[in-house]
Design a protein around this motif. Structure first.
Motif, PDB file in Angstrom:
ATOM      1  N   THR A 120       0.794  -1.222   0.000  1.00 33.05           N
ATOM      2  CA  THR A 120       0.000   0.000   0.000  1.00 33.05           C
ATOM      3  C   THR A 120       0.828   1.274   0.000  1.00 33.05           C
ATOM      4  O   THR A 120       0.271   2.361  -0.009  1.00 33.05           O
ATOM      5  CB  THR A 120      -0.936   0.008   1.217  1.00 33.05           C
ATOM      6  OG1 THR A 120      -0.168  -0.268   2.392  1.00 33.05           O
ATOM      7  CG2 THR A 120      -2.023  -1.014   1.079  1.00 33.05           C
ATOM      8  N   ASP A 124      -1.867   3.202   4.345  1.00 31.09           N
ATOM      9  CA  ASP A 124      -1.741   2.075   5.266  1.00 31.09           C
ATOM     10  C   ASP A 124      -2.700   0.944   4.922  1.00 31.09           C
ATOM     11  O   ASP A 124      -2.327  -0.217   4.915  1.00 31.09           O
ATOM     12  CB  ASP A 124      -2.003   2.542   6.704  1.00 31.09           C
ATOM     13  CG  ASP A 124      -1.822   1.418   7.709  1.00 31.09           C
ATOM     14  OD1 ASP A 124      -0.664   1.045   7.959  1.00 31.09           O
ATOM     15  OD2 ASP A 124      -2.839   0.907   8.222  1.00 31.09           O
ATOM     16  N   HIS A 125      -3.967   1.280   4.648  1.00 29.63           N
ATOM     17  CA  HIS A 125      -4.947   0.248   4.329  1.00 29.63           C
ATOM     18  C   HIS A 125      -6.167   0.858   3.662  1.00 29.63           C
ATOM     19  O   HIS A 125      -6.330   2.071   3.652  1.00 29.63           O
ATOM     20  CB  HIS A 125      -5.377  -0.519   5.599  1.00 29.63           C
ATOM     21  CG  HIS A 125      -6.113   0.331   6.584  1.00 29.63           C
ATOM     22  ND1 HIS A 125      -5.489   0.983   7.619  1.00 29.63           N
ATOM     23  CD2 HIS A 125      -7.428   0.648   6.695  1.00 29.63           C
ATOM     24  CE1 HIS A 125      -6.380   1.662   8.328  1.00 29.63           C
ATOM     25  NE2 HIS A 125      -7.560   1.486   7.779  1.00 29.63           N
ATOM     26  N   ALA A 194      -1.036  -3.111  14.878  1.00 32.66           N
ATOM     27  CA  ALA A 194      -0.649  -2.216  13.786  1.00 32.66           C
ATOM     28  C   ALA A 194       0.830  -2.305  13.445  1.00 32.66           C
ATOM     29  O   ALA A 194       1.235  -1.980  12.316  1.00 32.66           O
ATOM     30  CB  ALA A 194      -1.020  -0.777  14.136  1.00 32.66           C
ATOM     31  N   ASP A 195       1.646  -2.740  14.381  1.00 27.76           N
ATOM     32  CA  ASP A 195       3.082  -2.798  14.108  1.00 27.76           C
ATOM     33  C   ASP A 195       3.565  -4.194  13.706  1.00 27.76           C
ATOM     34  O   ASP A 195       4.758  -4.413  13.530  1.00 27.76           O
ATOM     35  CB  ASP A 195       3.882  -2.294  15.311  1.00 27.76           C
ATOM     36  CG  ASP A 195       3.607  -3.082  16.582  1.00 27.76           C
ATOM     37  OD1 ASP A 195       2.819  -4.052  16.524  1.00 27.76           O
ATOM     38  OD2 ASP A 195       4.166  -2.716  17.626  1.00 27.76           O
ATOM     39  N   ARG A 197       4.018  -7.149  10.998  1.00 24.95           N
ATOM     40  CA  ARG A 197       4.042  -7.420   9.571  1.00 24.95           C
ATOM     41  C   ARG A 197       3.626  -8.870   9.359  1.00 24.95           C
ATOM     42  O   ARG A 197       4.310  -9.794   9.815  1.00 24.95           O
ATOM     43  CB  ARG A 197       5.427  -7.157   8.999  1.00 24.95           C
ATOM     44  CG  ARG A 197       5.858  -5.688   9.138  1.00 24.95           C
ATOM     45  CD  ARG A 197       7.272  -5.463   8.655  1.00 24.95           C
ATOM     46  NE  ARG A 197       7.410  -5.648   7.220  1.00 24.95           N
ATOM     47  CZ  ARG A 197       7.142  -4.722   6.291  1.00 24.95           C
ATOM     48  NH1 ARG A 197       6.708  -3.544   6.676  1.00 24.95           N
ATOM     49  NH2 ARG A 197       7.301  -4.966   5.013  1.00 24.95           N
TER      50      ARG A 197
END
Length: 203
Positions: A120, A124-125, A194-195, A197
């Motif tokens: 992205t 972010d999304h 959120a952090d 992967r």
């Protein structure tokens, strides 16, 4: 010309017109006239201006077939009329008569510095509003894609996170009040952070 083609063409014609009626999210017409436009001298006059919602998200892909398959078979979107652009792509809508909310394009226009971007980037999304938590979770699991989920405390909002074939992170949002079940119990290893992967970006 079928009804779907006519609907899409009317939308694009409306965007280019000086005096048009555009549907808002609730389906009511919103009139936009030449004198409604803001100039540098009336920037504080905002009564005629408003953001009505997300128009569409455009996604570049190196694999058009896989991207179409994901959005159609997993997310249950529908391929709708797309103008005859000189490059491959697809427009996808929630239903056959609906507005296209995902624009996919491939070929030369999808290239950046000679290659198609993955992920992205600075975005972010992309968040979509859905109903049917159990059905969509089952579809994502059946697709074999890695996923995460969360239940936001205090607001009764449930979310599933999954990447599409182009690495775009999707946030699939469900309102608990619209679901015919209690809030889901998300396993610890599947809880969204959120952090973290995950999926194609897992280290």
């Amino acid at each position: 010309m079928n009804d779907d083609e006519d609907r899409q063409i009317r939308v694009f014609g409306a965007l280019a017109s000086d005096d048009v009626s555009m549907p808002d999210v609730g389906g009511k017409a919103v009139r936009r006239k030449e004198d409604d436009r803001m100039s540098s001298s009336d920037t504080m006059t905002t009564s005629a201006s408003a953001v009505k919602g997300l128009f569409h998200v455009a996604i570049k892909t190196a694999d058009l077939d896989a991207t179409n398959k994901f959005y159609i078979e997993v997310l249950k979107l529908t391929k709708v009329f797309r103008p005859d652009f000189p490059f491959p792509g697809a427009w996808l809508a929630p239903s056959a008569g609906g507005e296209a909310i995902i624009h996919v394009y491939a070929g030369t226009p999808a290239l950046v510095d000679g290659k198609v971007p993955f992920g992205t980037g600075a975005v972010d999304h992309v968040s979509l509003l859905l109903t049917g938590w159990d059905d969509y979770l089952a579809r994502i699991q059946a697709s074999g894609r890695d996923w995460r989920a969360q239940v936001i405390p205090g607001v009764n909002v449930w979310q599933i996170f999954v990447h599409d074939p182009s690495g775009v992170l999707l946030e699939l949002t469900f309102l608990g009040r619209d679901e015919s079940r209690s809030a889901p119990d998300v396993p610890l290893e599947r809880q969204y952070s959120a952090d973290e992967r995950f999926g194609p970006f897992r280290k």
